[in-house]
Design a protein around this motif. Structure first.
Motif, PDB file in Angstrom:
ATOM      1  N   TRP A  65       0.630  -1.107   0.098  1.00 53.50           N
ATOM      2  CA  TRP A  65       0.032   0.021  -0.037  1.00 53.50           C
ATOM      3  C   TRP A  65       0.510   1.323   0.126  1.00 53.50           C
ATOM      4  O   TRP A  65       0.465   2.206  -0.648  1.00 53.50           O
ATOM      5  CB  TRP A  65      -1.009  -0.015   1.320  1.00 53.50           C
ATOM      6  N   GLY A  66       1.846   1.221   0.962  1.00 51.38           N
ATOM      7  CA  GLY A  66       2.804   2.508   1.010  1.00 51.38           C
ATOM      8  C   GLY A  66       3.881   2.312   1.880  1.00 51.38           C
ATOM      9  O   GLY A  66       4.242   1.119   2.228  1.00 51.38           O
ATOM     10  N   ARG A 107       2.968   5.661  -4.643  1.00 52.50           N
ATOM     11  CA  ARG A 107       2.464   5.054  -3.415  1.00 52.50           C
ATOM     12  C   ARG A 107       2.537   6.165  -2.044  1.00 52.50           C
ATOM     13  O   ARG A 107       3.535   6.822  -2.160  1.00 52.50           O
ATOM     14  CB  ARG A 107       3.037   3.800  -2.978  1.00 52.50           C
TER      15      ARG A 107
END
Ligand SMILES: Cc1cc2nc3c(=O)[nH]c(=O)nc-3n(C[C@H](O)[C@H](O)[C@H](O)COP(=O)(O)O)c2cc1C
Length: 305
Positions: free
Chosen positions: A125-126, A163
């Motif tokens: 996700w990041g 991201r």
């Protein structure tokens, strides 16, 4: 019939399903907790630190209990980025929560290489960039204590990824708001705080520090008022979201951070003693919103003036 509360939290170009995360180094890589907790109640898992090379960490003893807290000098023990991608990501990417890789390094090129390799991994996700690490090329001073280094590192990593990029701040500085602004100027999507506070415990009988590394990082309920105060200050100094942590063990603790200005929170040390805390904290936040006629968690943010 209770009203429904929008729990989602926007960070950069993406959205977290809810504001409750589990903090780096306190939740392994998720699988350790799957028997103990429905992982879908964690909005995000912040992984144990990922470094370029495998690290065994510091010598033992490297953990000691302190009044209302603990002191650790684990030293970023992890299997390195290649094994993280090949052995941990296949499991993590199937989970219903956002997976945020906590990235650490001893030099700028190390952070760059880790992020480059993680960019190839799908399902991530990041990034949460741990800038509490000593910069070996700059005399061992932590990256996160120098606004110039933080801004440069952030802008360099910003060019590598679309991201969400979260810079995790150390509280061991004179003015954390200066460092938070440097992260924002460099292009960070959010800042998270606090990492642990440097501490030392001495065994007076043996006349030496208890931890082999002499000093360690203090965490747990003892640090909560520090974390809340710094969250309050930082959230007024920047316009990007702030993710608050430090000593959260129940919903009221989490709400203190959100009322102070945090958009989301992380639970750390509490995971060791109450693995169901992410669930009870999330349910408590939801109930508080319903009880106060608040339809979206975002409206909790910074209610304290
Ligand atoms: C055993 C242990 C290991 C940790 N490892 C990391 C790490 O690898 N990277 C990082 O950014 N923070 C690490 N932390 C810091 C936590 O993520 C968190 O910032 C801090 O403990 C404050 O939250 P808490 O009081 O809820 O634990 C670690 C903390 C503990 C207790």
């Amino acid at each position: 019939m209770g009203m429904s509360v929008d729990l989602s939290v926007k960070i950069g170009s993406k959205t977290l399903p809810n504001p409750v995360g589990v903090a780096s180094g306190t939740f392994g890589y998720g699988s350790e907790y799957e028997e103990l907790l429905d992982l879908s109640c964690a909005g995000a898992i912040f992984t144990k630190a990922v470094t370029l090379e495998p690290r065994v960490g510091n010598d033992i003893p490297r953990i000691i209990e302190t009044p209302s807290g603990m002191l650790n000098s684990i030293g970023l023990a992890n299997a390195g980025v290649k094994k993280f991608v090949s052995e941990k990501m296949p499991y993590l990417k199937k989970l219903p929560c956002a997976i945020v890789a906590n990235v650490a390094g001893a030099t700028e090129p190390e952070y760059i290489q880790v992020v480059k390799e993680l960019e190839e991994a799908d399902g991530l996700w990041g990034y949460e960039i741990n800038v509490s690490c000593p910069n070996v090329k700059e005399g061992g001073l932590a990256f996160g204590t120098d606004p110039g280094q933080v801004e440069r590192l952030t802008s360099t990593l910003r060019k590598l990824t679309s991201r969400p990029l979260i810079i995790k701040l150390t509280p061991n500085v004179t003015d954390i708001t200066v460092i938070a602004r440097a992260a924002q100027s460099g292009g960070a999507d959010a800042v998270s705080l606090i990492n642990t506070l440097v501490g030392m415990v001495i065994d007076v009988k043996k006349k030496k520090p208890v931890l082999a590394a002499k000093t360690g990082g203090l965490s747990g309920p003892a640090v909560r008022p520090v974390g809340v105060a710094l969250t309050y200050r930082v959230s007024r100094a920047v316009s990007i979201p702030v993710i608050g942590m430090g000593g959260i063990s129940n919903a009221d603790d989490a709400l203190q951070y959100m009322l102070a200005g945090a958009s989301a929170i992380q639970i750390g040390t509490t995971n060791f003693i109450d693995p169901r805390a992410p669930y009870t904290v999330l349910e408590g936040i939801r109930e508080y919103c319903v009880g106060n006629d608040i339809d979206t968690v975002d409206r909790l943010r910074g209610i304290i003036s």
